[in-house]
Design a protein around this motif. Structure first.
Motif, mmCIF file in Angstrom:
data_model
loop_
_atom_site.group_PDB
_atom_site.id
_atom_site.type_symbol
_atom_site.label_atom_id
_atom_site.label_comp_id
_atom_site.label_asym_id
_atom_site.label_seq_id
_atom_site.Cartn_x
_atom_site.Cartn_y
_atom_site.Cartn_z
ATOM 1 N N GLU A 290 0.828 -1.198 0.000
ATOM 2 C CA GLU A 290 0.000 0.000 0.000
ATOM 3 C C GLU A 290 0.869 1.258 0.000
ATOM 4 O OE1 GLU A 290 -3.692 1.947 2.546
ATOM 5 O OE2 GLU A 290 -2.794 0.058 3.151
ATOM 6 N N GLY A 291 0.560 2.142 -0.921
ATOM 7 C CA GLY A 291 1.326 3.366 -1.057
ATOM 8 C C GLY A 291 2.459 3.253 -2.059
ATOM 9 N N TRP A 292 2.909 2.041 -2.311
ATOM 10 C CA TRP A 292 4.012 1.808 -3.249
ATOM 11 C C TRP A 292 3.577 0.960 -4.450
ATOM 12 C CZ3 TRP A 292 8.594 4.247 -2.946
ATOM 13 C CH2 TRP A 292 8.929 4.841 -1.726
ATOM 14 N N ASP A 293 2.335 0.532 -4.449
ATOM 15 C CA ASP A 293 1.892 -0.359 -5.521
ATOM 16 C C ASP A 293 1.971 0.305 -6.890
ATOM 17 O OD1 ASP A 293 -0.028 1.362 -4.589
ATOM 18 O OD2 ASP A 293 -1.719 0.069 -5.104
ATOM 19 N N SER A 294 1.586 1.577 -6.981
ATOM 20 C CA SER A 294 1.651 2.281 -8.264
ATOM 21 C C SER A 294 3.094 2.485 -8.715
ATOM 22 C CB SER A 294 0.947 3.639 -8.167
ATOM 23 O OG SER A 294 -0.431 3.473 -7.877
ATOM 24 N N VAL A 295 3.979 2.764 -7.756
ATOM 25 C CA VAL A 295 5.397 2.937 -8.091
ATOM 26 C C VAL A 295 5.983 1.632 -8.616
ATOM 27 C CG1 VAL A 295 7.680 3.491 -7.185
ATOM 28 C CG2 VAL A 295 5.683 4.784 -6.399
ATOM 29 N N LEU A 296 5.698 0.533 -7.927
ATOM 30 C CA LEU A 296 6.209 -0.770 -8.362
ATOM 31 C C LEU A 296 5.621 -1.168 -9.712
ATOM 32 C CD1 LEU A 296 6.046 -2.698 -4.961
ATOM 33 C CD2 LEU A 296 8.100 -1.886 -6.147
ATOM 34 N N GLY A 298 4.604 0.862 -12.133
ATOM 35 C CA GLY A 298 5.273 1.644 -13.168
ATOM 36 C C GLY A 298 6.686 1.175 -13.424
ATOM 37 N N LEU A 299 7.401 0.807 -12.349
ATOM 38 C CA LEU A 299 8.780 0.332 -12.493
ATOM 39 C C LEU A 299 8.829 -0.963 -13.293
ATOM 40 C CD1 LEU A 299 11.754 0.721 -11.736
ATOM 41 C CD2 LEU A 299 11.304 -0.573 -9.634
ATOM 42 N N ILE A 300 7.906 -1.860 -13.022
ATOM 43 C CA ILE A 300 7.851 -3.126 -13.759
ATOM 44 C C ILE A 300 7.580 -2.871 -15.238
ATOM 45 C CG2 ILE A 300 6.528 -5.260 -14.058
ATOM 46 C CD1 ILE A 300 6.130 -5.266 -11.010
ATOM 47 N N MET A 301 6.679 -1.939 -15.537
ATOM 48 C CA MET A 301 6.380 -1.610 -16.930
ATOM 49 C C MET A 301 7.619 -1.054 -17.646
ATOM 50 S SD MET A 301 3.150 -2.354 -17.473
ATOM 51 C CE MET A 301 3.411 -3.758 -16.368
ATOM 52 N N VAL A 302 8.314 -0.134 -16.974
ATOM 53 C CA VAL A 302 9.489 0.494 -17.586
ATOM 54 C C VAL A 302 10.574 -0.538 -17.861
ATOM 55 C CG1 VAL A 302 11.382 2.116 -17.193
ATOM 56 C CG2 VAL A 302 9.037 2.772 -16.612
ATOM 57 N N VAL A 303 10.886 -1.369 -16.867
ATOM 58 C CA VAL A 303 11.940 -2.377 -17.025
ATOM 59 C C VAL A 303 11.580 -3.362 -18.129
ATOM 60 C CG1 VAL A 303 13.127 -4.294 -15.907
ATOM 61 C CG2 VAL A 303 12.753 -2.153 -14.659
ATOM 62 N N THR A 304 10.313 -3.771 -18.164
ATOM 63 C CA THR A 304 9.874 -4.728 -19.189
ATOM 64 C C THR A 304 10.060 -4.167 -20.588
ATOM 65 O OG1 THR A 304 8.234 -5.674 -17.672
ATOM 66 C CG2 THR A 304 7.940 -6.106 -20.025
ATOM 67 N N MET A 305 9.693 -2.903 -20.796
ATOM 68 C CA MET A 305 9.798 -2.321 -22.129
ATOM 69 C C MET A 305 11.246 -2.036 -22.513
ATOM 70 S SD MET A 305 6.795 -2.678 -22.959
ATOM 71 C CE MET A 305 7.166 -2.208 -24.642
ATOM 72 N N ILE A 306 12.109 -1.823 -21.530
ATOM 73 C CA ILE A 306 13.530 -1.647 -21.840
ATOM 74 C C ILE A 306 14.151 -2.974 -22.260
ATOM 75 C CG2 ILE A 306 15.780 -1.127 -20.828
ATOM 76 C CD1 ILE A 306 14.431 0.998 -19.136
ATOM 77 N N VAL A 307 13.838 -4.020 -21.526
ATOM 78 C CA VAL A 307 14.419 -5.340 -21.806
ATOM 79 C C VAL A 307 13.772 -5.981 -23.026
ATOM 80 C CG1 VAL A 307 14.802 -7.649 -20.864
ATOM 81 C CG2 VAL A 307 14.993 -5.652 -19.377
ATOM 82 N N LEU A 308 12.452 -5.811 -23.167
ATOM 83 C CA LEU A 308 11.707 -6.419 -24.274
ATOM 84 C C LEU A 308 10.957 -5.322 -25.032
ATOM 85 C CD1 LEU A 308 10.242 -9.404 -22.214
ATOM 86 C CD2 LEU A 308 12.233 -9.480 -23.724
#
Length: 333
Positions: A290-296, A298-308
């Motif tokens: 809670e409170g960090w779910d949106s940050v995590l 977004g981070l997962i989306m960014v890393v995924t698009m950089i790698v793939l």
């Protein structure tokens, strides 16, 4: 020694085999998944994933295969939902006829809009579709007498020939069957001459026009198809949930559909399904932060698009084919 290039026939055979395996796997998962779902909550999550997947596939036909950007596609989902809700609640229509009428109404609206905005390209088209989605959302919010305004409205339960459709398990089979049917229809469309014409538009509209393709008619056709599918899913989703509000047609829902297409993979049917699974499950998995779910998230989306960068499914498929055949695979799933 001169390397002999692969003939088209083996590549086509591998493509057909891969699609058959993908469809068989999807059907098996849909058929067996209820056995692994312990309660109604998980069945509801699976239903919502199926709804996202069908909408994602329809939008991918427009964006991934044809190259036309849409940032307001949730508006058509909302039109279908409210069309069914209003016709059943205010006019006493049966849910089935209300669904068909809402889908037809949405198709007509999409046809009229597409003839105008699809003359635009690139970010101009993106802004036009964004404006369209916002207009639909505002209209649904302001027409309080018909739609209940921002508070939303209740939706009658769905019945077919007098038989009510109730319970998550029954609805699961409806949406699971629609998902499989949408995959089959999308694959057949892509493999048809019309589908190849759509993909030619993505490459170059000028070249497609020179080759004799009616660019305007093809773009309008796929836009109407994608909007109609969204409307049908909106109608069924409204009857399933029993309640709707204008938020279902909002900008964030349109962005969610675009994320599904881009994350899973442009011009990839099974990529849309993968993207829907991620978008359906990831918020549930991150709910404890809670409170960090949106940050995590977004981070997962960014890393995924950089790698793939091409999306998860096309990127992984290309790497697997490159490893197996020693070439850079480039065929979408």
């Amino acid at each position: 020694m001169t390397q002999i290039s692969q003939s088209p026939a083996p590549r086509a055979a591998r493509s057909n085999t891969g699609r058959f395996i993908g469809l068989a796997t999807l059907t098996t998962v849909v058929a067996l998944l209820p056995l692994a779902l312990p309660n109604a909550f998980y069945v509801d999550v699976a239903i919502r994933i199926a709804i996202l997947a069908v909408n994602g596939i329809a939008l991918n036909l427009l964006m991934g295969y044809t190259g036309q950007i849409s940032l307001g596609h949730a508006g058509f989902f909302g039109l279908g939902a409210y069309g069914s809700a209003v016709l059943t609640a205010h006019f006493g229509w049966s849910p089935l006829w209300a669904l068909l009428a809402a889908a037809a109404m949405t198709a007509v609206i999409a046809w009229g809009v597409a003839r105008v905005i699809l003359r635009l390209r690139g970010h101009y088209l993106a802004m036009a579709t964004l404006g369209l989605g916002i207009i639909i959302s505002i209209v649904l919010s302001n027409e309080t007498a018909w739609t209940g305004g921002p508070d939303g409205m209740a939706v009658d339960s769905f019945s077919l020939f007098g038989v009510p459709l109730s319970g998550e398990r029954r609805w699961y089979w409806v949406f699971g069957g629609l998902l499989i049917g949408t995959v089959i229809l999308a694959q057949n469309l892509i493999d048809s001459p019309a589908g190849r014409a759509l993909q030619a538009l993505h490459g170059s509209e000028t070249a497609a026009s020179v080759a004799g393709i009616d660019v305007g008619r093809r773009k309008v056709g796929v836009f109407v198809l994608s909007a109609t599918v969204a409307a049908v899913m909106g109608s069924l989703s409204a009857h399933y949930a029993g309640y709707i509000n204008p938020g279902i047609a909002g900008f964030l829902q349109s962005v969610e559909l675009v994320i599904i297409v881009v994350l899973g993979g442009m011009a990839s049917i099974y990529g849309s399904i993968f993207g829907a699974v991620v978008m359906g499950l990831l918020p549930q998995l991150l709910a404890g932060y809670e409170g960090w779910d949106s940050v995590l998230f977004g981070l997962i989306m960014v890393v995924t698009m950089i790698v793939l960068p091409r999306g998860v499914v096309p990127s992984l498929t290309a790497r697997l084919r490159s490893t197996r055949f020693g070439t850079k695979g480039n065929a979408p799933c």
